[in-house]
Design a protein around this motif. Structure first.
Motif, short mmCIF file in Angstrom:
data_model
loop_
_atom_site.label_atom_id
_atom_site.label_comp_id
_atom_site.label_asym_id
_atom_site.label_seq_id
_atom_site.Cartn_x
_atom_site.Cartn_y
_atom_site.Cartn_z
N ILE A 56 -2.76 2.09 5.79
CA ILE A 56 -1.83 0.96 5.64
C ILE A 56 -2.45 -0.34 6.16
O ILE A 56 -2.43 -1.36 5.49
CB ILE A 56 -0.51 1.28 6.37
CG1 ILE A 56 0.18 2.47 5.68
CG2 ILE A 56 0.41 0.06 6.42
CD1 ILE A 56 1.34 3.08 6.46
N VAL A 110 5.46 -1.02 2.54
CA VAL A 110 5.07 0.34 2.18
C VAL A 110 6.26 1.05 1.52
O VAL A 110 7.15 1.54 2.20
CB VAL A 110 4.60 1.13 3.42
CG1 VAL A 110 4.05 2.49 3.02
CG2 VAL A 110 3.55 0.36 4.20
N GLN A 158 -6.18 13.09 2.99
CA GLN A 158 -5.00 13.61 3.71
C GLN A 158 -4.61 14.99 3.17
O GLN A 158 -4.22 15.86 3.94
CB GLN A 158 -3.83 12.63 3.59
CG GLN A 158 -2.68 13.07 4.46
CD GLN A 158 -1.52 12.08 4.48
OE1 GLN A 158 -0.48 12.33 3.89
NE2 GLN A 158 -1.70 10.96 5.15
N ALA A 206 -4.29 10.22 -2.06
CA ALA A 206 -4.64 10.58 -0.68
C ALA A 206 -5.29 11.96 -0.62
O ALA A 206 -4.74 12.90 -0.05
CB ALA A 206 -3.41 10.49 0.22
N LEU A 260 0.88 -1.18 0.00
CA LEU A 260 0.00 0.00 0.00
C LEU A 260 0.91 1.22 0.00
O LEU A 260 1.84 1.32 0.80
CB LEU A 260 -0.91 0.00 1.23
CG LEU A 260 -1.89 1.17 1.48
CD1 LEU A 260 -1.23 2.46 1.95
CD2 LEU A 260 -2.81 1.47 0.31
N THR A 261 0.64 2.13 -0.90
CA THR A 261 1.36 3.40 -0.89
C THR A 261 0.49 4.44 -1.58
O THR A 261 -0.60 4.12 -2.06
CB THR A 261 2.75 3.26 -1.54
OG1 THR A 261 3.45 4.48 -1.39
CG2 THR A 261 2.67 2.89 -3.00
N GLY A 262 0.95 5.68 -1.56
CA GLY A 262 0.12 6.70 -2.19
C GLY A 262 0.74 8.09 -2.14
O GLY A 262 1.84 8.27 -1.63
N ASP A 263 0.02 9.03 -2.70
CA ASP A 263 0.49 10.42 -2.78
C ASP A 263 -0.67 11.36 -2.54
O ASP A 263 -1.80 11.07 -2.89
CB ASP A 263 1.07 10.70 -4.17
CG ASP A 263 2.22 9.78 -4.50
OD1 ASP A 263 3.35 10.07 -4.09
OD2 ASP A 263 1.99 8.74 -5.15
N1 TRP Z 1 1.79 10.91 3.37
C1 TRP Z 1 1.96 10.50 1.99
C2 TRP Z 1 2.52 11.71 1.22
O1 TRP Z 1 2.47 12.80 1.71
C3 TRP Z 1 0.69 10.03 1.33
C4 TRP Z 1 0.07 8.88 2.04
C5 TRP Z 1 -1.14 8.88 2.69
C6 TRP Z 1 0.62 7.57 2.18
N2 TRP Z 1 -1.39 7.66 3.20
C7 TRP Z 1 -0.35 6.84 2.92
C8 TRP Z 1 1.81 6.96 1.78
C9 TRP Z 1 -0.10 5.52 3.28
C10 TRP Z 1 2.03 5.64 2.13
C11 TRP Z 1 1.08 4.91 2.89
O2 TRP Z 1 2.96 11.54 0.12
#
Ligand code: TRP
Length: 376
Positions: A152, A160, A47, A44, A6-9
């Motif tokens: 996550i 991750v 977030q 995300a 799991l990952t993201g931006d």
């Molecule tokens: N915080 C990460 C960023 O600013 C984005 C993100 C949100 C993320 N949830 C996540 C990354 C979970 C990995 C896992 O790019």
């Protein structure tokens, strides 16, 4: 059990070379390695809203930009599930329960959050209705590491892949997992961080030589930049301020052009573009000695970057003609992600014993207790 990513931006802008070397390139390799049972890549947006509450439109417009960047870099929706965070409501419920397992003091110690508080200009001493320009810290922003733990754990991620700035988040997630499992029984999976292997890739500097490539500093090369923009940006790049004439000895350390060559250049590029050197070490040596001009170095860098960026740009251009399809990919990905998160949420509720209607034992036991009490 298979490994899960799991990952993201955050969708606050288009993705740049810093994202590419820090995580994107790796994700595509991991995806194509076939080693992972499932891969979730999250946009995300929720977030992003934690420090953009007053600018939801920016976030809304950038969801598609990030999706286009993913697809053009080679994230394949047939293998990787791409989804939008805010559309998976289960994540917020998990975060609400995890909040009970984390102290305010622990959150205050998170170095990434600390740095971001500085960067965003949030004031620790501002109060509500402050008449000065000071703005306090939004609670949602302050607690986003907890929400990240939900992201996550909801997908039972084992792995991750992120940049070094995310290390405190993964650490905090692991603490939440241990606390949860110790309190309510073995339920959640403990994730491992997967950092970039190459030191330069850990933190690619901006084109101005500043610590980090970042949209707010205006020192980025975007994956979607045109060839002309890339060329202009490289030509304007920070080098060695004391290397005035070609014959002067030059410094390679802290010289952006060489940092980028370290990150992107391979030996075969020399045979192709600059055969007078066998490799980067030889070229650096010449620069240090004196007699090698910045323009020549920059031209090599442009060629190397273009070789990498041109196919990405071309694929992006294709996807840009198919925006409806991209949204369908996101919608399907989100539905799949939701189903996964719902399973974890169900496990979490069971472990916490807040599954009242399914808990036949609880109902029977309480009914029995009252029957007995009233019989006497
Ligand atoms: N915080 C990460 C960023 O600013 C984005 C993100 C949100 C993320 N949830 C996540 C990354 C979970 C990995 C896992 O790019």
């Amino acid at each position: 059990m298979g490994k899960i990513i799991l990952t993201g931006d955050r969708p606050t802008g288009r993705l740049h070379l810093g994202h590419f070397v820090g995580s994107l390139r790796r994700r595509v390799e991991l995806q194509n390695s076939g080693e992972f049972e499932k891969i979730f890549i999250m946009i995300a947006d929720a977030q992003a809203l934690t420090d953009n509450a007053d600018n939801p439109e920016k976030v809304r417009q950038n969801v598609i930009e990030v999706a286009l960047d993913y697809l053009s870099c080679g994230i394949n929706p047939a293998i990787s599930t791409i989804f939008i965070q805010s559309q998976v409501a289960e994540l917020t419920e998990l975060a609400f329960y995890y909040m009970n397992l984390v102290t305010v003091q622990r959150l205050q110690r998170n170095p990434t959050v600390k740095a971001e508080i500085q960067l965003r200009g949030f004031s620790e001493s501002a109060t509500e209705g402050d008449t000065t320009q000071r703005q306090g810290i939004p609670v949602g922003f302050f607690t986003y590491p907890i929400s990240q733990a939900s992201d996550i754990t909801a997908f039972r991620a084992t792995t991750v892949p992120v940049g070094a700035d995310q290390e405190p988040m993964i650490e905090q997630t692991r603490e939440i997992v241990h606390k949860f499992n110790a309190t309510y029984g073995e339920t959640l999976v403990t994730p491992e961080i997967l950092l970039p292997t190459n030191a330069v890739c850990m933190r690619l500097p901006g084109t101005d030589g500043k610590a980090k490539m970042s949209k707010s500093l205006g020192n980025c090369i975007y994956l979607s930049d045109t060839a002309k923009e890339v060329k202009q940006k490289v030509m304007g790049m920070y080098t060695d301020p004391n290397h005035l004439r070609i014959e002067d000895p030059g410094q390679v350390e802290g010289n952006c052009v060489f940092t980028y060559l370290d990150a992107f250049c391979r030996e075969e590029h020399f045979a192709k573009y600059l055969p007078e050197y066998a490799n980067l070490d030889e070229m650096k040596e010449h620069y240090r000695r004196g007699g090698l001009g910045d323009v020549k170095c920059k031209k090599l860098l442009i060629a190397v970057l273009e070789e990498m960026l041109e196919p990405i740009r071309a694929r992006r251009h294709e996807w840009e003609q198919r925006i409806e399809e991209v949204y369908r990919i996101l919608e399907e990905g989100t539905a799949a992600a939701r189903a996964e998160a719902a399973k974890t949420l169900n496990d979490v509720r069971n472990a916490m014993r807040i599954n009242y209607f399914a808990d036949r034992e609880l109902i029977a036991e309480q009914a029995q207790r009252y029957r007995e009490a009233n019989a006497n």
